[in-house]
Each structure stands twice: as structure tokens, then as C-alpha cells.
Write a protein that holds these residues in place. Structure first.
Motif, PDB file in Angstrom:
ATOM      1  N   ALA A   1       0.820  -1.222   0.000  1.00 52.57           N
ATOM      2  CA  ALA A   1       0.000   0.000   0.000  1.00 52.57           C
ATOM      3  C   ALA A   1       0.851   1.269   0.000  1.00 52.57           C
ATOM      4  N   VAL A   2       1.815   1.318  -0.891  1.00 54.46           N
ATOM      5  CA  VAL A   2       2.669   2.501  -1.023  1.00 54.46           C
ATOM      6  C   VAL A   2       1.889   3.574  -1.778  1.00 54.46           C
ATOM      7  N   ARG A   3       1.762   4.722  -1.166  1.00 55.31           N
ATOM      8  CA  ARG A   3       1.083   5.834  -1.821  1.00 55.31           C
ATOM      9  C   ARG A   3       1.798   7.137  -1.480  1.00 55.31           C
ATOM     10  N   VAL A   4       1.924   7.971  -2.499  1.00 59.71           N
ATOM     11  CA  VAL A   4       2.480   9.321  -2.347  1.00 59.71           C
ATOM     12  C   VAL A   4       1.486  10.279  -2.981  1.00 59.71           C
ATOM     13  N   SER A   5       1.216  11.362  -2.311  1.00 61.13           N
ATOM     14  CA  SER A   5       0.303  12.381  -2.817  1.00 61.13           C
ATOM     15  C   SER A   5       0.699  12.783  -4.240  1.00 61.13           C
ATOM     16  N   GLY A   6      -0.303  12.911  -5.104  1.00 61.71           N
ATOM     17  CA  GLY A   6      -0.067  13.177  -6.516  1.00 61.71           C
ATOM     18  C   GLY A   6       0.875  14.331  -6.800  1.00 61.71           C
ATOM     19  N   GLU A   7       0.752  15.414  -6.062  1.00 61.70           N
ATOM     20  CA  GLU A   7       1.594  16.586  -6.337  1.00 61.70           C
ATOM     21  C   GLU A   7       3.051  16.382  -5.945  1.00 61.70           C
ATOM     22  N   LEU A   8       3.338  15.312  -5.200  1.00 61.77           N
ATOM     23  CA  LEU A   8       4.725  15.052  -4.787  1.00 61.77           C
ATOM     24  C   LEU A   8       5.392  13.928  -5.573  1.00 61.77           C
ATOM     25  N   ARG A   9       4.639  13.233  -6.418  1.00 56.67           N
ATOM     26  CA  ARG A   9       5.230  12.138  -7.180  1.00 56.67           C
ATOM     27  C   ARG A   9       6.319  12.667  -8.096  1.00 56.67           C
ATOM     28  N   GLY A  10       7.395  11.911  -8.182  1.00 56.00           N
ATOM     29  CA  GLY A  10       8.524  12.301  -9.024  1.00 56.00           C
ATOM     30  C   GLY A  10       9.523  13.219  -8.327  1.00 56.00           C
ATOM     31  N   GLN A  11       9.325  13.484  -7.036  1.00 54.99           N
ATOM     32  CA  GLN A  11      10.214  14.389  -6.313  1.00 54.99           C
ATOM     33  C   GLN A  11      11.123  13.661  -5.323  1.00 54.99           C
ATOM     34  N   GLY A  12      11.136  12.331  -5.357  1.00 52.13           N
ATOM     35  CA  GLY A  12      12.053  11.575  -4.514  1.00 52.13           C
ATOM     36  C   GLY A  12      11.493  11.100  -3.194  1.00 52.13           C
ATOM     37  N   VAL A  13      10.268  11.473  -2.884  1.00 48.50           N
ATOM     38  CA  VAL A  13       9.662  11.081  -1.610  1.00 48.50           C
ATOM     39  C   VAL A  13       9.471   9.563  -1.556  1.00 48.50           C
ATOM     40  N   GLY A  14       8.949   8.976  -2.616  1.00 45.68           N
ATOM     41  CA  GLY A  14       8.745   7.533  -2.667  1.00 45.68           C
ATOM     42  C   GLY A  14      10.050   6.774  -2.527  1.00 45.68           C
ATOM     43  N   ALA A  15      11.091   7.259  -3.184  1.00 45.69           N
ATOM     44  CA  ALA A  15      12.401   6.607  -3.087  1.00 45.69           C
ATOM     45  C   ALA A  15      12.933   6.662  -1.658  1.00 45.69           C
ATOM     46  N   LEU A  16      12.738   7.774  -0.982  1.00 38.76           N
ATOM     47  CA  LEU A  16      13.157   7.882   0.420  1.00 38.76           C
ATOM     48  C   LEU A  16      12.425   6.862   1.286  1.00 38.76           C
ATOM     49  N   MET A  17      11.121   6.705   1.054  1.00 38.30           N
ATOM     50  CA  MET A  17      10.335   5.757   1.839  1.00 38.30           C
ATOM     51  C   MET A  17      10.808   4.330   1.603  1.00 38.30           C
ATOM     52  N   ILE A  18      10.967   3.960   0.341  1.00 39.05           N
ATOM     53  CA  ILE A  18      11.352   2.587   0.029  1.00 39.05           C
ATOM     54  C   ILE A  18      12.760   2.300   0.538  1.00 39.05           C
ATOM     55  N   GLN A  19      13.665   3.250   0.404  1.00 39.07           N
ATOM     56  CA  GLN A  19      15.021   3.021   0.910  1.00 39.07           C
ATOM     57  C   GLN A  19      15.014   2.837   2.424  1.00 39.07           C
ATOM     58  N   TRP A  20      14.191   3.615   3.123  1.00 42.45           N
ATOM     59  CA  TRP A  20      14.088   3.449   4.575  1.00 42.45           C
ATOM     60  C   TRP A  20      13.562   2.057   4.897  1.00 42.45           C
ATOM     61  N   ALA A  21      12.519   1.612   4.170  1.00 43.11           N
ATOM     62  CA  ALA A  21      11.940   0.284   4.408  1.00 43.11           C
ATOM     63  C   ALA A  21      12.968  -0.811   4.138  1.00 43.11           C
ATOM     64  N   VAL A  22      13.731  -0.676   3.081  1.00 44.29           N
ATOM     65  CA  VAL A  22      14.779  -1.665   2.764  1.00 44.29           C
ATOM     66  C   VAL A  22      15.836  -1.683   3.869  1.00 44.29           C
ATOM     67  N   ASP A  23      16.218  -0.515   4.338  1.00 40.13           N
ATOM     68  CA  ASP A  23      17.199  -0.449   5.434  1.00 40.13           C
ATOM     69  C   ASP A  23      16.661  -1.128   6.693  1.00 40.13           C
ATOM     70  N   GLN A  24      15.372  -0.930   6.985  1.00 45.76           N
ATOM     71  CA  GLN A  24      14.765  -1.573   8.154  1.00 45.76           C
ATOM     72  C   GLN A  24      14.771  -3.090   8.001  1.00 45.76           C
ATOM     73  N   ALA A  25      14.465  -3.567   6.810  1.00 47.47           N
ATOM     74  CA  ALA A  25      14.464  -5.010   6.549  1.00 47.47           C
ATOM     75  C   ALA A  25      15.870  -5.581   6.746  1.00 47.47           C
TER      76      ALA A  25
END
Length: 167
Positions: free
Chosen positions: A104-128
Motif C-alpha cells: 500500500a505505497v502511496r504518495v500524494s499526486g503533487e509530490l510524485r517524481g520528487q524523490g519522496v517515494g524513493a526515500l520511503m522505500i530506501q528506509w523500508a529496505v534499510d529496516q528489513a
């Protein structure tokens, strides 16, 4: 007298275009905004309904009570603009290794393409990685071609064909 719960500590903070982005554990009061994010696409628009919060509140309580699951929100200068769920799953395969599931990864439409999603996924990978998982997995609907490109840019490989049985 009702008091607001104490602010959840930030799990991660980063400067992004437009302000400070941070991740934190979701609170039940975040549900309306999380549901708005989940409903903000062609698939979620027909799957999600905020008319009755009760089933979402039950699900939130179950996720929040289980240490194998973490519901996260991303905030930009205090406003919830993103969300995802991170789960840890034990398994016998891969020599009894643990895996992490991102959902259920979701980023607000106006922020897509600005690196927010990549920050979230990288944090999740680091936690794993910190939890000793040998694999991070996720699913994304076949129609979400832009999401496929996004995950591939982050190193994910479409190595399996996922199947679901709707109940």
C-alpha cells in the motif's frame, strides 16, 4: 478533557523540495488522510470507501498491535502526504530466512517524481536489512506501469508472477 496523543518520533527525516519530509508510525487519527491517499488512483477509487471507518479502524488496531507490522505515514512539514505498510514474514525457504513485505505505497499526486517515494522505500529496505531479512518483496497491480518503472529504478526485479484469489 481529551488530549491529543504525543507526537510520534520521526523514524527518518530528510530535506526535500518544498520542505522537510519525515516518516513516522501512523496514528489512528491519520486514517482519513491515509484512506484519501489509498483512494487517489483508478484502482483505489473503487476499492476504498470512507463512508464507514469501522473496518479500517479494526484493521489499524490489528496492524498497530502486531510487532511484525508497521503502518507508516510520511509528512511534509507536518502534513500527511504518503503512506505504506511494512511487514516481516518468517519462512522456511531460503534457509529459514525472514522476508519483508512492502504494501500500500502511496504518495500524494503533487509530490510524485520528487524523490519522496524513493526515500520511503530506501528506509523500508534499510529496516528489513537491520531486522535480518534476506529479501524485500512487494506487489504492484499490472496496470500500474509507472509504479513498475519506479520499483525497477530502485533495484526491484519482477521475478515472480503474483496471483490472488478474491474472497
Amino acid at each position: 478533557m481529551t488530549t491529543e496523543p504525543a507526537a510520534a518520533p520521526a523514524l527518518m527525516t530528510a530535506a526535500v523540495e518544498g520542505g522537510t519530509f519525515s516518516l513516522r508510525r501512523a496514528r489512528k487519527g491519520d486514517l482519513p488522510r491515509i484512506l484519501a491517499l489509498l483512494a487517489d488512483d483508478q484502482l483505489g477509487a473503487v476499492r476504498e470507501s470512507v463512508d464507514d471507518l469501522a473496518p479500517y479502524e479494526l484493521a489499524f488496531d490489528a496492524i498497530d498491535a502486531d510487532p511484525a507490522h508497521l503502518l507508516v505515514v510520511g509528512e511534509l512539514d507536518g502534513e500527511v502526504v504518503a503512506t505504506f505498510q511494512l511487514s516481516y514474514i518468517p519462512g522456511l525457504s531460503r534457509k529459514g530466512s525472514w522476508r519483508s513485505q512492502i504494501e500500500a505505497v502511496r504518495v500524494s499526486g503533487e509530490l510524485r517524481g520528487q524523490g519522496v517515494g524513493a526515500l520511503m522505500i530506501q528506509w523500508a529496505v534499510d529496516q528489513a536489512r537491520e531486522r535480518g531479512c534476506s529479501l524485500v518483496q512487494l506487489t504492484t497491480d499490472k496496470s500500474r506501469v509507472a509504479a513498475h518503472r519506479f520499483y525497477e529504478r530502485l533495484g526491484f526485479v519482477a521475478s515472480h508472477e503474483g496471483m490472488k484469489l478474491k474472497l
